[in-house]
Design a protein around this motif. Structure first.
Motif, short mmCIF file in Angstrom:
data_model
loop_
_atom_site.label_atom_id
_atom_site.label_comp_id
_atom_site.label_asym_id
_atom_site.label_seq_id
_atom_site.Cartn_x
_atom_site.Cartn_y
_atom_site.Cartn_z
N GLU A 59 -10.83 -0.69 1.53
CA GLU A 59 -10.42 -0.16 0.23
C GLU A 59 -11.18 1.12 -0.09
N GLY A 100 -9.43 4.76 -0.47
CA GLY A 100 -9.66 5.37 -1.78
C GLY A 100 -10.20 6.78 -1.65
N ASP A 116 -13.67 -4.61 1.71
CA ASP A 116 -14.26 -3.64 0.78
C ASP A 116 -14.35 -2.25 1.39
N LYS A 173 -14.97 0.30 -5.26
CA LYS A 173 -15.19 -0.09 -3.86
C LYS A 173 -15.82 1.03 -3.05
N ILE A 215 0.88 -1.17 0.00
CA ILE A 215 0.00 0.00 0.00
C ILE A 215 0.91 1.22 0.00
N ALA A 275 -2.85 6.59 0.55
CA ALA A 275 -3.60 5.42 1.02
C ALA A 275 -2.81 4.69 2.11
#
Length: 550
Positions: free
Chosen positions: A364, A368, A361, A413, A293, A297
């Motif tokens: 993410e 994001g 999910d 997502k 990562i 983020a």
């Protein structure tokens, strides 16, 4: 203190001690000898000091407040009156040189109770007397119900009888002090001595049984935290990564969750936060450390995951510290300030971990959105100032950009985040979970179409064309979301009036939806917005070793 203790005086049980009327011959001689031992010499005549003490006792007895025939000790005034009366009972007994009933059982008390009863003196306490009055009342500790044993109830009834006998004697004394009283009806020194010795014996028996049972109850109530302390200790002596370590850690987390449900009265007291949250957080930290990562983020992921781990470490530090002074832990666990503070922090961090770290999910989606905000700060520097100052306008901007981010990529997502905030706008699948975009509410689909049409207008593309994900229109939308409708020059630059009108129409719709996102479930939105701000500002590291309080 687990042994059934029946204190005796001179080899006589309580039953034989008060059988004076049945004593004849040799037994009467023994009783008389024993009474002299407790009542001293010249036991038939009051001294001047004893007369003053008797009068004080009778006067204080008259000041007692009654509630349903029993002494009132619940009100502040009633409690004080009872304390004064108990002090006068002890004073008369000492003035009369009456021997104290054996109280060697106090040596078996815990340190807390030995502080209340430091020696073998009488130490009459109102709370002990109150317990004898409320003998049939249940004792609730940490949600569990406890009751006194039949023996304790029997001793309580004996104490109440002795209390009543002494009260009757005090009433007779006051009555015979009036001018119309008959001289031969006034209670004698022997009457008072007998009642005082009986009361002291009954008090000692009840105190022994009652305090011993309280100690047992408290020991059981502390088992919640003792169990957690034991598991925490095990973790320090087993190799990390071993099956024993994992088992002990899972057991410790289960104990903390149970503690939380019992003691954390400041939040929800959840007991469903499992070790999977901690494992997910460690996995995220590993991904950050190995470069899986990156960028903004990575920073957001590091903040979310480290928060979970730090809360757990702080809880472990507390348990390690409290293991050295477990006797100081209040059995009513919610009364321990330090414990509650650690549990509040643990539940808050792990609740966020459950929602935004463990669920892939959602994780993410959050990182994001953080990346989108970081990019937006480059486009519109005013957003940087808003984040640094936590300006009130920031909390109007947050839902706008979250929605715009979703509208720009409805199949990403980030849709999971919007689903969690307005689930009623998405259809439900057969298993009851939120369904896919195919079951999106028509109004939400209309908003997506409106967004795409506006992008085409701003970028001079034909309707139906696939707009660039983050083109010129996106920068206009971001500036409009941050600056509002008043700074049209900074927002639109050389864009046509048609483009400006289209953007304003879209943003009015976005504003309406942003209000719905905030209001449908305010608790969820407040939690997410706090997480988002923490990620954007870098947060504040948790103190893994805060100042210790029990």
């Amino acid at each position: 203190h687990r042994v059934r203790i029946r204190p005796t005086i001179c080899g006589f049980s309580r039953a034989s001690w008060f059988s004076k009327r049945r004593c004849t011959g040799h037994h009467a001689h023994i009783f008389a000898t024993m009474l002299r031992r407790f009542c001293g010499n010249n036991w038939g005549t009051f001294s001047q000091a004893e007369l003053a003490a008797v009068q004080e006792l009778a006067t204080n007895h008259e000041q007692l407040l009654l509630d349903g025939g029993f002494a009132d000790v619940r009100s502040e005034s009633g409690y004080s009156a009872c304390a004064v009366y108990l002090a006068s009972i002890d004073k008369l007994a000492r003035t009369s040189c009456l021997e104290v009933a054996p109280r060697g059982f106090r040596a078996a008390f815990t340190a807390n109770y030995r502080a209340l009863f430091p020696d073998n003196a009488r130490h009459y306490r109102v709370d002990v007397f109150e317990a004898s009055v409320d003998q049939h009342s249940a004792i609730w500790v940490n949600g569990d119900k406890f009751e006194l044993s039949p023996d304790a109830i029997s001793y309580a009834e004996g104490l109440q009888q002795s209390w009543s006998d002494l009260g009757s004697l005090a009433e007779r004394w006051r009555a015979t002090r009036t001018p119309v009283a008959q001289g031969d009806t006034r209670p004698t020194r022997v009457d008072f001595a007998t009642c005082l010795v009986a009361l002291d014996m009954a008090w000692a028996q009840f105190e022994c049984k009652y305090i011993s049972e309280l100690i047992a109850i408290e020991e059981q109530a502390r088992q919640f935290i003792v169990k957690a302390v034991n598991y925490e200790s095990q973790l320090r002596f087993v190799p990390k990564g071993s099956s024993d370590f994992q088992e002990s850690e899972r057991s410790l987390v289960a104990c903390i969750a149970h503690l939380n449900s019992v003691a954390n009265f400041k939040r929800k007291g959840r007991d469903d936060l499992s070790c999977n949250i901690l494992e997910s957080a460690r996995d995220v930290m590993h991904r950050c450390a190995t470069g899986q990562i990156r960028g903004a983020a990575r920073d957001a992921a590091q903040i979310l995951a480290s928060d979970v781990v730090a809360a757990f470490d702080a809880m472990r530090s507390y348990l390690a510290e409290v293991s050295t002074c477990i006797e100081r832990v209040d059995p009513h666990l919610c009364n321990n300030v330090g414990l509650v503070a650690r549990l509040v922090d643990w539940e808050e961090s792990w609740e966020i971990g459950l929602r935004y770290v463990q669920q892939a999910d959602m994780f993410e989606a959050v990182i994001g959105v953080v990346s989108e905000f970081t990019a937006a700060q480059t486009m519109c520097p005013a957003l940087i100032t808003m984040c640094e100052d936590c300006d009130v306008e920031l909390f109007l901007v947050l839902p706008r950009i979250v929605l715009l981010s979703f509208l720009s990529e409805p199949s990403s997502k980030r849709t999971e985040l919007v689903k969690s905030l307005i689930p009623h706008r998405f259809g439900a699948s057969e298993d009851g979970s939120v369904a896919s975009l195919a079951k999106m509410h028509p109004d939400l689909q209309t908003l997506i179409d409106h967004y795409n049409e506006t992008v085409c207008i701003v970028e001079n593309k034909p309707f139906g064309a696939s707009p660039a994900t983050k083109g010129v229109a996106w920068e206009v939308f971001v500036k409009r979301a941050v600056l509002g409708p008043g700074d049209s020059g900074d927002i639109y630059g050389g864009h046509s009036l048609q483009s400006q009108k289209a953007v304003e129409d879209l943003m009015r719709e976005v504003e309406r939806w942003s209000l719905e996102v905030q209001r449908h479930c305010p608790e969820d939105w407040n939690q997410f917005s706090a997480v988002l701000v923490q990620c954007l500002t870098g947060g504040s590291p948790k103190d893994a070793a805060p100042q210790f309080e029990v």
